[in-house]
Design a protein around this motif. Structure first.
Motif, PDB file in Angstrom:
ATOM      1  N   ARG A  28      -0.414  -7.867   1.069  1.00  0.00           N
ATOM      2  CA  ARG A  28      -1.670  -7.385   1.788  1.00  0.00           C
ATOM      3  C   ARG A  28      -1.686  -5.853   1.617  1.00  0.00           C
ATOM      4  NH1 ARG A  28      -4.372 -11.929   3.642  1.00  0.00           N
ATOM      5  NH2 ARG A  28      -3.067 -13.775   4.258  1.00  0.00           N
ATOM      6  N   ASN A  29      -0.652  -5.291   2.147  1.00  0.00           N
ATOM      7  CA  ASN A  29      -0.633  -3.680   2.599  1.00  0.00           C
ATOM      8  C   ASN A  29      -0.751  -3.175   1.142  1.00  0.00           C
ATOM      9  OD1 ASN A  29      -0.423  -4.072   5.228  1.00  0.00           O
ATOM     10  ND2 ASN A  29       1.693  -3.924   5.384  1.00  0.00           N
ATOM     11  N   TYR A  30      -0.114  -3.657   0.342  1.00  0.00           N
ATOM     12  CA  TYR A  30      -0.069  -3.019  -1.073  1.00  0.00           C
ATOM     13  C   TYR A  30      -1.349  -3.166  -1.517  1.00  0.00           C
ATOM     14  CZ  TYR A  30       1.149  -1.984  -6.074  1.00  0.00           C
ATOM     15  OH  TYR A  30       1.268  -1.480  -7.371  1.00  0.00           O
ATOM     16  N   ALA A  31      -2.032  -4.234  -1.839  1.00  0.00           N
ATOM     17  CA  ALA A  31      -3.474  -4.236  -2.386  1.00  0.00           C
ATOM     18  C   ALA A  31      -4.313  -3.371  -1.395  1.00  0.00           C
ATOM     19  CB  ALA A  31      -3.732  -5.890  -2.472  1.00  0.00           C
ATOM     20  N   SER A  32      -4.262  -3.543  -0.267  1.00  0.00           N
ATOM     21  CA  SER A  32      -5.375  -2.904   0.631  1.00  0.00           C
ATOM     22  C   SER A  32      -5.162  -1.360   0.437  1.00  0.00           C
ATOM     23  CB  SER A  32      -5.124  -2.939   2.046  1.00  0.00           C
ATOM     24  OG  SER A  32      -5.375  -4.536   2.414  1.00  0.00           O
ATOM     25  N   LYS A  33      -3.748  -0.818   0.327  1.00  0.00           N
ATOM     26  CA  LYS A  33      -3.876   0.662   0.027  1.00  0.00           C
ATOM     27  C   LYS A  33      -4.339   0.966  -1.278  1.00  0.00           C
ATOM     28  CE  LYS A  33      -0.383   4.261   0.547  1.00  0.00           C
ATOM     29  NZ  LYS A  33      -0.892   5.269  -0.528  1.00  0.00           N
ATOM     30  N   LEU A  34      -4.029   0.453  -2.236  1.00  0.00           N
ATOM     31  CA  LEU A  34      -4.279   0.590  -3.690  1.00  0.00           C
ATOM     32  C   LEU A  34      -5.989   0.672  -3.710  1.00  0.00           C
ATOM     33  CD1 LEU A  34      -3.801   0.993  -6.732  1.00  0.00           C
ATOM     34  CD2 LEU A  34      -4.098  -1.491  -6.851  1.00  0.00           C
ATOM     35  N   LEU A  35      -6.552  -0.363  -2.927  1.00  0.00           N
ATOM     36  CA  LEU A  35      -8.034  -0.521  -3.174  1.00  0.00           C
ATOM     37  C   LEU A  35      -8.625   0.527  -2.178  1.00  0.00           C
ATOM     38  CD1 LEU A  35      -8.458  -4.297  -2.640  1.00  0.00           C
ATOM     39  CD2 LEU A  35      -9.093  -2.887  -4.593  1.00  0.00           C
ATOM     40  N   LYS A  36      -7.972   1.089  -1.032  1.00  0.00           N
ATOM     41  CA  LYS A  36      -8.561   2.194  -0.459  1.00  0.00           C
ATOM     42  C   LYS A  36      -8.290   3.506  -0.781  1.00  0.00           C
ATOM     43  CE  LYS A  36      -7.792   0.044   4.157  1.00  0.00           C
ATOM     44  NZ  LYS A  36      -6.990   0.040   5.490  1.00  0.00           N
ATOM     45  N   ASP A  37      -7.102   3.674  -1.249  1.00  0.00           N
ATOM     46  CA  ASP A  37      -6.620   4.963  -2.264  1.00  0.00           C
ATOM     47  C   ASP A  37      -7.776   5.364  -3.467  1.00  0.00           C
ATOM     48  OD1 ASP A  37      -4.877   5.567  -0.306  1.00  0.00           O
ATOM     49  OD2 ASP A  37      -3.148   4.818  -1.879  1.00  0.00           O
ATOM     50  N   THR A  38      -8.071   4.038  -4.022  1.00  0.00           N
ATOM     51  CA  THR A  38      -8.850   4.416  -5.221  1.00  0.00           C
ATOM     52  C   THR A  38     -10.248   4.591  -4.949  1.00  0.00           C
ATOM     53  OG1 THR A  38      -8.651   1.841  -5.694  1.00  0.00           O
ATOM     54  CG2 THR A  38      -7.177   3.064  -6.706  1.00  0.00           C
ATOM     55  N   GLU A  39     -10.657   3.893  -3.970  1.00  0.00           N
ATOM     56  CA  GLU A  39     -12.265   4.158  -3.456  1.00  0.00           C
ATOM     57  C   GLU A  39     -12.317   5.666  -3.066  1.00  0.00           C
ATOM     58  OE1 GLU A  39     -15.391   2.754  -0.036  1.00  0.00           O
ATOM     59  OE2 GLU A  39     -13.056   2.143   0.174  1.00  0.00           O
ATOM     60  N   LYS A  40     -11.238   5.999  -2.272  1.00  0.00           N
ATOM     61  CA  LYS A  40     -11.534   7.427  -1.794  1.00  0.00           C
ATOM     62  C   LYS A  40     -11.166   8.497  -2.990  1.00  0.00           C
ATOM     63  CE  LYS A  40      -8.816  10.587   1.017  1.00  0.00           C
ATOM     64  NZ  LYS A  40      -7.481  10.852   1.832  1.00  0.00           N
ATOM     65  N   GLY A  41     -10.437   7.950  -3.954  1.00  0.00           N
ATOM     66  CA  GLY A  41     -10.270   8.905  -5.252  1.00  0.00           C
ATOM     67  C   GLY A  41     -11.785   9.247  -6.213  1.00  0.00           C
ATOM     68  N   VAL A  42     -12.549   7.994  -6.183  1.00  0.00           N
ATOM     69  CA  VAL A  42     -14.115   8.128  -6.611  1.00  0.00           C
ATOM     70  C   VAL A  42     -14.752   8.966  -6.012  1.00  0.00           C
ATOM     71  CG1 VAL A  42     -15.880   6.686  -7.315  1.00  0.00           C
ATOM     72  CG2 VAL A  42     -13.822   5.776  -7.518  1.00  0.00           C
ATOM     73  N   PHE A  43     -14.985   8.765  -4.333  1.00  0.00           N
ATOM     74  CA  PHE A  43     -15.696   9.460  -3.934  1.00  0.00           C
ATOM     75  C   PHE A  43     -15.263  10.941  -3.594  1.00  0.00           C
ATOM     76  CE2 PHE A  43     -17.062   5.564  -2.401  1.00  0.00           C
ATOM     77  CZ  PHE A  43     -18.634   5.850  -2.033  1.00  0.00           C
ATOM     78  N   GLU A  44     -14.363  11.340  -3.988  1.00  0.00           N
ATOM     79  CA  GLU A  44     -13.542  12.836  -3.657  1.00  0.00           C
ATOM     80  C   GLU A  44     -13.983  13.420  -4.892  1.00  0.00           C
ATOM     81  OE1 GLU A  44      -9.477  12.533  -2.959  1.00  0.00           O
ATOM     82  OE2 GLU A  44      -9.666  12.652  -0.851  1.00  0.00           O
ATOM     83  N   GLN A  45     -13.920  12.819  -6.063  1.00  0.00           N
ATOM     84  CA  GLN A  45     -14.077  13.307  -7.412  1.00  0.00           C
ATOM     85  C   GLN A  45     -15.637  13.648  -7.704  1.00  0.00           C
ATOM     86  OE1 GLN A  45     -12.277  14.685  -9.700  1.00  0.00           O
ATOM     87  NE2 GLN A  45     -10.465  14.321  -8.136  1.00  0.00           N
ATOM     88  N   VAL A  46     -16.586  12.916  -7.043  1.00  0.00           N
ATOM     89  CA  VAL A  46     -17.900  13.080  -7.331  1.00  0.00           C
ATOM     90  C   VAL A  46     -18.697  14.210  -6.186  1.00  0.00           C
ATOM     91  CG1 VAL A  46     -18.229  10.818  -8.660  1.00  0.00           C
ATOM     92  CG2 VAL A  46     -18.721  11.095  -6.305  1.00  0.00           C
ATOM     93  N   LYS A  47     -18.044  14.411  -5.083  1.00  0.00           N
ATOM     94  CA  LYS A  47     -18.122  14.912  -3.889  1.00  0.00           C
ATOM     95  C   LYS A  47     -18.787  16.298  -4.150  1.00  0.00           C
ATOM     96  CE  LYS A  47     -17.286  16.129   0.828  1.00  0.00           C
ATOM     97  NZ  LYS A  47     -16.183  16.307   1.778  1.00  0.00           N
ATOM     98  N   GLY A  48     -20.117  16.558  -4.087  1.00  0.00           N
ATOM     99  CA  GLY A  48     -20.590  17.911  -4.191  1.00  0.00           C
ATOM    100  C   GLY A  48     -21.149  18.361  -5.505  1.00  0.00           C
ATOM    101  N   LEU A  49     -21.219  17.256  -6.452  1.00  0.00           N
ATOM    102  CA  LEU A  49     -21.512  17.529  -7.949  1.00  0.00           C
ATOM    103  C   LEU A  49     -22.991  17.763  -7.796  1.00  0.00           C
ATOM    104  CD1 LEU A  49     -19.324  15.201  -9.846  1.00  0.00           C
ATOM    105  CD2 LEU A  49     -18.966  17.569  -9.257  1.00  0.00           C
TER     106      LEU A  49
END
Length: 201
Positions: A28-49
């Motif tokens: 559960r922790n592995y999948a949750s972390k992967l999903l949270k981290d990859t969600e964060k990655g998307v938002f970080e890369q498009v922020k402010g464009l």
């Protein structure tokens, strides 16, 4: 008193039996972390464009940042439907021997952009009914949060439902990991677009 003890013992035994069929805390922790981290990655890369940056295409046959985000959002929903459909089928644990990847190997394989794969027609950006980046991000965030909640709370026997995919067989837990890895794959694509020398400043 004896009856109460027997009842408590039965409940305890039942809880162990139920938990045996669910994914572990570590999973559960592995999948949750992967999903949270990859969600964060998307938002970080498009922020402010800017609009010009979001719609810039390095070449006519390559996607813009906005098109990548639309694809991520549409894929999120479609892949969850695929997982849900697999879980609605009878469990087929006898097919576990057909799974050739560990969880980590599956994630690495999907995230590896050196292996190019053409997406299905339905998930081509021009065929996705999302108006813009903002709408796509809203849809992505909504579906990803539902998915994370599901991973944290499900009692489904995810390991006992195996699906045959183009890359090989995978159980339903691995299909959830696939979703997270897939969004990271296209986050890397966004980074490639931004690294283009002609990307608007």
């Amino acid at each position: 008193m004896k009856k109460m003890f027997l009842l408590a013992s039965s409940i305890l035994m039942l809880s162990f039996l139920v938990s045996d069929n669910t994914i572990s805390k570590k999973e559960r922790n592995y999948a949750s972390k992967l999903l949270k981290d990859t969600e964060k990655g998307v938002f970080e890369q498009v922020k402010g464009l800017t609009e010009a940056q979001l719609t810039f295409k390095p070449a006519p046959d390559r996607w813009s940042v906005e098109e990548c985000v639309k694809h991520i959002a549409a894929s999120e929903e479609m892949m969850w439907q695929m997982v849900d459909g697999t879980l609605k089928q009878p469990a087929n644990p006898e097919k576990k021997t057909e799974i050739k990847f560990t969880d980590e190997q599956l994630v690495q394989k999907i995230e590896d952009r050196s292996n190019k794969v053409k997406t299905v027609e339905k998930l081509q950006p021009e065929n996705i009914p999302l108006k813009n980046t903002e709408e796509a991000l809203d849809a992505f965030k909504k579906n990803r949060e539902k998915l994370i909640d599901y991973v944290k709370s499900t009692n489904e026997d995810l390991r006992a439902h195996i699906a045959t995919m183009p890359f090989g067989s995978a159980d339903s837990y691995q299909l959830l990991l696939f979703i997270g890895a897939h969004s990271n794959r296209h986050t890397q694509q966004i980074m490639e677009v931004k690294a283009d020398p002609n990307f608007p400043k």
